[in-house]
Enzyme design. Structure first.
Site, PDB file in Angstrom:
ATOM      1  N   GLU A 116     -49.831 -22.576  22.315  1.00 50.10           N
ATOM      2  CA  GLU A 116     -51.125 -21.910  22.389  1.00 50.10           C
ATOM      3  C   GLU A 116     -51.306 -21.184  23.715  1.00 50.10           C
ATOM      4  O   GLU A 116     -51.012 -21.730  24.779  1.00 50.10           O
ATOM      5  CB  GLU A 116     -52.236 -22.952  22.231  1.00 50.10           C
ATOM      6  N   THR A 172     -49.576 -18.905  24.864  1.00 50.68           N
ATOM      7  CA  THR A 172     -48.286 -18.536  25.453  1.00 50.68           C
ATOM      8  C   THR A 172     -47.849 -17.143  25.034  1.00 50.68           C
ATOM      9  O   THR A 172     -47.013 -16.537  25.705  1.00 50.68           O
ATOM     10  CB  THR A 172     -47.198 -19.537  25.029  1.00 50.68           C
ATOM     11  N   ASP A 173     -48.402 -16.617  23.934  1.00 52.77           N
ATOM     12  CA  ASP A 173     -47.852 -15.358  23.412  1.00 52.77           C
ATOM     13  C   ASP A 173     -48.129 -14.177  24.325  1.00 52.77           C
ATOM     14  O   ASP A 173     -47.274 -13.311  24.492  1.00 52.77           O
ATOM     15  CB  ASP A 173     -48.312 -15.092  21.979  1.00 52.77           C
ATOM     16  N   GLY A 221     -63.610 -17.217  10.939  1.00 52.70           N
ATOM     17  CA  GLY A 221     -64.075 -17.846  12.160  1.00 52.70           C
ATOM     18  C   GLY A 221     -63.490 -19.210  12.436  1.00 52.70           C
ATOM     19  O   GLY A 221     -63.990 -19.942  13.291  1.00 52.70           O
ATOM     20  N   ALA A 222     -62.417 -19.575  11.714  1.00 49.92           N
ATOM     21  CA  ALA A 222     -61.845 -20.904  11.869  1.00 49.92           C
ATOM     22  C   ALA A 222     -60.604 -20.909  12.746  1.00 49.92           C
ATOM     23  O   ALA A 222     -59.959 -21.947  12.906  1.00 49.92           O
ATOM     24  CB  ALA A 222     -61.509 -21.490  10.490  1.00 49.92           C
ATOM     25  N   SER A 282     -56.602 -16.926  11.773  1.00 50.11           N
ATOM     26  CA  SER A 282     -56.084 -15.557  11.804  1.00 50.11           C
ATOM     27  C   SER A 282     -56.358 -14.770  10.532  1.00 50.11           C
ATOM     28  O   SER A 282     -55.487 -14.074  10.003  1.00 50.11           O
ATOM     29  CB  SER A 282     -54.588 -15.544  12.125  1.00 50.11           C
ATOM     30  N   GLU A 294     -55.589  -4.266  16.900  1.00 50.33           N
ATOM     31  CA  GLU A 294     -56.593  -5.253  17.307  1.00 50.33           C
ATOM     32  C   GLU A 294     -56.929  -5.132  18.787  1.00 50.33           C
ATOM     33  O   GLU A 294     -58.086  -5.270  19.187  1.00 50.33           O
ATOM     34  CB  GLU A 294     -56.110  -6.667  16.975  1.00 50.33           C
ATOM     35  N   ASP A 329     -50.051 -13.819  15.924  1.00 50.78           N
ATOM     36  CA  ASP A 329     -50.718 -13.899  14.637  1.00 50.78           C
ATOM     37  C   ASP A 329     -50.154 -12.905  13.633  1.00 50.78           C
ATOM     38  O   ASP A 329     -49.888 -13.240  12.472  1.00 50.78           O
ATOM     39  CB  ASP A 329     -52.220 -13.675  14.813  1.00 50.78           C
TER      40      ASP A 329
END
Length: 359
Positions: free
Chosen positions: A16, A18-19, A104-105, A108, A142, A154
């Site tokens: 998480e 890290t991308d 919203g969870a 993605s 995005e 994602d």
């Protein structure tokens, strides 16, 4: 009848934040997906509607620019815009969107929408764009059109994943490896808890974390935090904690991948929990609902649990014995009730296939 393209949401097993630091991630695609029914138009107009949202968006493709379309339709319009910006001959389209990725969870839904749109538009336009390039273009849509400074994970997960496998992705090189991920033979299940916590300050806080990482890399004289093998000690406290999370999280991703390759599935549990602790204490992106869910799951016997996604709300995943799924889910529901939180949603997840043409 219009053609239909489908692209999945994703869960990140580990890796998480890290991308956008050129690091490593290990997501799986979800069975939950976004579908886009698409047909070409000859008048140069992009027309978009959704079965889940009211209204219709119509805009000439020549007028597309950041800010020209807002709301959920911006993710669709941004893909068309970025393809045109890249020099591709893309005209008008009718697009109808449907899907069951929870909004919203942190699963993605936006990347799934971008990926399905990208496949639909390029295939109907007769364009030969490989999926790695499509992931980059969808990310740019995005970043530059919608204004969300996300990394590449994602879109890559949605476009590149294979059924029954986790996707080990080097976000610098886009090198990939498909790691078998089938928990059932080991008597295990991946439980997902949608905390339904409202995202709090997510855009500004996400951007602030990214800026801190880039500042730390500049101070340390490295291209990105991925290039660090050890945690430095000569940084201000906040930057030190951000760096420590990224460095240790990259290690956890690679260790998890090796354990999965070796078939030692239970051993990934402590790594999931360590990831959550790092995200809570060093990266500071959890909220009470996420922490309570993790605590309840571990107390109920989960082998490991962590938040997944960008944080500030969203979902928790847990590695649990298949026979203990309902007990663990009930423990979370009870903990949420005690704390006065909205009742969470719980479901199990398997590794699904990536984006594809459905018909």
């Amino acid at each position: 009848m219009a053609d239909v393209w489908v692209a999945p949401g994703r869960i990140n097993l580990i890796g998480e934040h890290t991308d956008y630091n050129d690091g490593f991630v290990l997501p799986i695609a979800l069975p939950h997906a976004v579908r886009v029914a698409a047909a070409r138009r000859d008048d140069g107009v992009l027309r978009v509607r959704s079965r889940q949202q009211p209204g219709v968006t119509e805009v000439p493709v020549r007028d597309l620019a950041p800010g020209a379309v807002t709301g959920w339709a911006a993710y669709v319009a941004g893909v068309v815009w970025v393809l045109r910006e890249a020099g591709h001959d893309v005209g008008g389209f009718d697009l109808v969107v449907d899907g069951d990725v929870p909004l919203g969870a942190g699963l993605s839904s936006s990347a799934a929408l971008e990926s399905a749109t990208a496949l639909a538009v390029t295939e109907l336009s007769g364009l030969d764009v490989d999926r790695f390039a499509l992931a980059r273009l969808a990310q740019r849509a995005e970043n530059d059109f919608v204004g969300m400074p996300c990394g590449i994970m994602d879109q890559s997960a949605s476009l590149l994943s294979r059924e029954g496998h986790a996707l080990l992705l080097d976000t610098r090189t886009l090198d990939t490896a498909h790691i078998p991920f089938d928990l059932a033979p080991a008597g295990l299940t991946l439980l997902v808890v949608d905390t339904r916590a409202p995202h709090r300050l997510v855009d500004g806080e996400y951007a602030a974390r990214r800026a801190a990482c880039h500042k730390a890399a500049e101070v340390l004289g490295v291209p990105a935090l991925r290039d660090l093998t050890d945690v430095p000690t000569d940084l201000p406290d906040e930057l030190l904690r951000r760096v420590r999370h990224v460095v240790t999280e990259n290690r956890r991703v690679l260790e998890t991948a090796e354990l999965l390759r070796a078939g030692d599935l239970p051993a990934i549990g402590p790594l999931l929990t360590a990831s959550h602790e790092s995200l809570r204490d060093d990266y500071e992106v959890t909220v009470p609902e996420l922490d309570v869910a993790v605590e309840a799951l571990l107390a109920a016997g989960a082998l490991g649990a962590r938040m997944t996604g960008g944080g500030f709300g969203g979902c928790v995943i847990a590695l649990v014995a298949a026979a203990e799924v309902e007990r663990c889910a009930a423990a979370v529901r009870e903990a949420f009730a005690r704390n006065g939180f909205i009742a969470p949603g719980c479901f199990t997840a398997t590794a699904a296939a990536g984006a594809r043409r459905e018909r």
